[in-house]
Design a protein around this motif. Sequence first.
Motif, PDB file in Angstrom:
ATOM      1  N   VAL A  87      -4.604  -4.315  -0.075  1.00  0.00           N
ATOM      2  CA  VAL A  87      -4.645  -5.410   1.111  1.00  0.00           C
ATOM      3  C   VAL A  87      -5.830  -5.597   1.406  1.00  0.00           C
ATOM      4  O   VAL A  87      -5.965  -6.813   1.884  1.00  0.00           O
ATOM      5  N   ARG A  88      -6.891  -4.786   1.373  1.00  0.00           N
ATOM      6  CA  ARG A  88      -8.277  -5.168   1.850  1.00  0.00           C
ATOM      7  C   ARG A  88      -8.719  -6.149   0.720  1.00  0.00           C
ATOM      8  O   ARG A  88      -9.318  -7.202   1.116  1.00  0.00           O
ATOM      9  N   PHE A 115      -6.896  -8.409  -0.889  1.00  0.00           N
ATOM     10  CA  PHE A 115      -6.233  -9.615  -0.581  1.00  0.00           C
ATOM     11  C   PHE A 115      -6.903 -10.289   0.484  1.00  0.00           C
ATOM     12  O   PHE A 115      -7.259 -11.404   0.364  1.00  0.00           O
ATOM     13  N   ALA A 116      -7.314  -9.803   1.583  1.00  0.00           N
ATOM     14  CA  ALA A 116      -7.924 -10.221   2.761  1.00  0.00           C
ATOM     15  C   ALA A 116      -9.273 -10.836   2.506  1.00  0.00           C
ATOM     16  O   ALA A 116      -9.806 -11.677   2.892  1.00  0.00           O
ATOM     17  N   ILE A 175      -4.276  -8.923   9.057  1.00  0.00           N
ATOM     18  CA  ILE A 175      -3.342  -7.963   7.972  1.00  0.00           C
ATOM     19  C   ILE A 175      -4.189  -7.014   7.419  1.00  0.00           C
ATOM     20  O   ILE A 175      -3.434  -5.884   7.430  1.00  0.00           O
ATOM     21  N   SER A 176      -5.470  -6.807   7.175  1.00  0.00           N
ATOM     22  CA  SER A 176      -5.942  -5.719   6.906  1.00  0.00           C
ATOM     23  C   SER A 176      -5.986  -4.609   8.152  1.00  0.00           C
ATOM     24  O   SER A 176      -5.543  -3.490   7.784  1.00  0.00           O
ATOM     25  N   GLU A 224      -3.834   0.396   0.584  1.00  0.00           N
ATOM     26  CA  GLU A 224      -4.765   0.127   1.571  1.00  0.00           C
ATOM     27  C   GLU A 224      -5.726  -0.806   0.859  1.00  0.00           C
ATOM     28  O   GLU A 224      -6.276  -2.033   1.286  1.00  0.00           O
ATOM     29  N   THR A 262      -0.155 -12.584  -5.228  1.00  0.00           N
ATOM     30  CA  THR A 262       0.541 -11.241  -5.190  1.00  0.00           C
ATOM     31  C   THR A 262       1.528 -11.024  -4.168  1.00  0.00           C
ATOM     32  O   THR A 262       2.446 -10.244  -4.304  1.00  0.00           O
ATOM     33  N   ALA A 292      -7.337 -13.056   7.918  1.00  0.00           N
ATOM     34  CA  ALA A 292      -7.593 -11.805   6.876  1.00  0.00           C
ATOM     35  C   ALA A 292      -7.546 -10.611   7.769  1.00  0.00           C
ATOM     36  O   ALA A 292      -7.185  -9.205   7.317  1.00  0.00           O
ATOM     37  N   ASP A 293      -8.230 -10.534   9.015  1.00  0.00           N
ATOM     38  CA  ASP A 293      -8.376  -9.219   9.653  1.00  0.00           C
ATOM     39  C   ASP A 293      -7.194  -8.603  10.136  1.00  0.00           C
ATOM     40  O   ASP A 293      -7.211  -7.403  10.231  1.00  0.00           O
ATOM     41  N   ARG A 325      -2.594  -3.232   8.097  1.00  0.00           N
ATOM     42  CA  ARG A 325      -2.294  -2.066   7.046  1.00  0.00           C
ATOM     43  C   ARG A 325      -3.131  -0.792   7.255  1.00  0.00           C
ATOM     44  O   ARG A 325      -2.375   0.334   7.026  1.00  0.00           O
ATOM     45  N   GLU A 326      -4.211  -0.983   7.955  1.00  0.00           N
ATOM     46  CA  GLU A 326      -5.010   0.248   7.900  1.00  0.00           C
ATOM     47  C   GLU A 326      -4.585   1.309   9.283  1.00  0.00           C
ATOM     48  O   GLU A 326      -4.991   2.444   9.178  1.00  0.00           O
ATOM     49  N   ALA A 345      -4.902 -13.723  -5.109  1.00  0.00           N
ATOM     50  CA  ALA A 345      -4.523 -12.876  -3.771  1.00  0.00           C
ATOM     51  C   ALA A 345      -3.145 -13.402  -3.237  1.00  0.00           C
ATOM     52  O   ALA A 345      -2.171 -12.644  -2.989  1.00  0.00           O
TER      53      ALA A 345
END
Lengths: 203, 203
Positions: A44-45, A47-48, B51-52, A41, B20, B48-49, B55-56, B17
């Motif tokens: 990914v945070r 990255f964003a 994607i994170s 996690e 990766t 960005a939001d 994931r979360e 970023a």
Amino acid sequence: MIVNDYPSRLLEQAVEAFNTLPGIGRRTALRLALHMLRQPEGAVRNFADSISKFREEVKYCRICHNISDTEICEICSDQRRDRSTLCVVQSVQDVMAIENTQQYRGLYHVLGGIISPMDGIGPGDLTIEQLVERVATGEVKEVIMALSSTTDGETTRFFIGRKLENFDVKLTTIASGISVGEELEYTDEITLARSILNRINLN
Amino acid sequence: MIVNDYPSRLLEQAVEAFNTLPGIGRRTALRLALHMLRQPEGAVRNFADSISKFREEVKYCRICHNISDTEICEICSDQRRDRSTLCVVQSVQDVMAIENTQQYRGLYHVLGGIISPMDGIGPGDLTIEQLVERVATGEVKEVIMALSSTTDGETTRFFIGRKLENFDVKLTTIASGISVGEELEYTDEITLARSILNRINLN
């Protein structure tokens, strides 16, 4: 095969996000979204955050308009560089490419694009007025135009040439010709013709 | 050409970023980072939001282990689907691909990967125990293994076959053979041999 019926709205939104990137289709976007699930996690945070932080906090050098973390970039504030020569380029990539050659010790001027009627980009969208102001100070002796060898590049070169014609400044453009390591028989004829026209004296 | 001397740390972090991501090299990563500069701030924040957040907040269906926004996914909770047939697949992409054929009306079981000694993925990393539990309830009459036609797919198929051998359940695997629309002379010989061995009776 059409892949469009996502089992999750969150997944769909992540796929749509990646799909907005140039060159990333829906299938690759799905692969990238699922790749994110296999990362921690925190990764990914990061990255964003890196991407939105870059967009929100990006600054441009007040002098050359290149991307910079400081008000005046490292190149413009480097006193060892030749302040009488300006190299006009389209973008930050071009500055990086020329810096990598380690052959140029002057300063840059980043236009932020190229005149392109097809893409609706006119002279007013670029930093051409700022270039004229830099030249007007009288410190610049030579302006090297390092623009792409395309119609848009030609147009931009011509426009800048006209804007600078009343200043006492040498205007040059990077040479075009056969690539180093390229075989003559594979060089396209327009490039070959130009390489003959712009032949270099060896004695 | 080596492109590694970024004029800005923020730019460098954004490039790193993107770098990766699988299949994205440094040059493409730079192009993607600069693309972000041409987008409105809000669009980049949304990117960005999405994607994170994915994931979360990602959840997996408690029954089939596919990605789902709800505790039990739409397919598993759809009472019109045939609950006696399970299709075992590697990933969410495979579920989407099979759903797109509109030919399958049973349920799924998503393994979350494939047994791959080379990548250090063993049976314990997959949802094989959960598959055995589903079969043990007695509701399942047929388990269709829809796995890739690779060595890892073969290994996984064999392992699951062994795990299910003491249950009264029909075990099948998807057919392999010549692709629809493919010319016989271009089919590789292993596929061709298998398509002959698994020939289908027409009368």
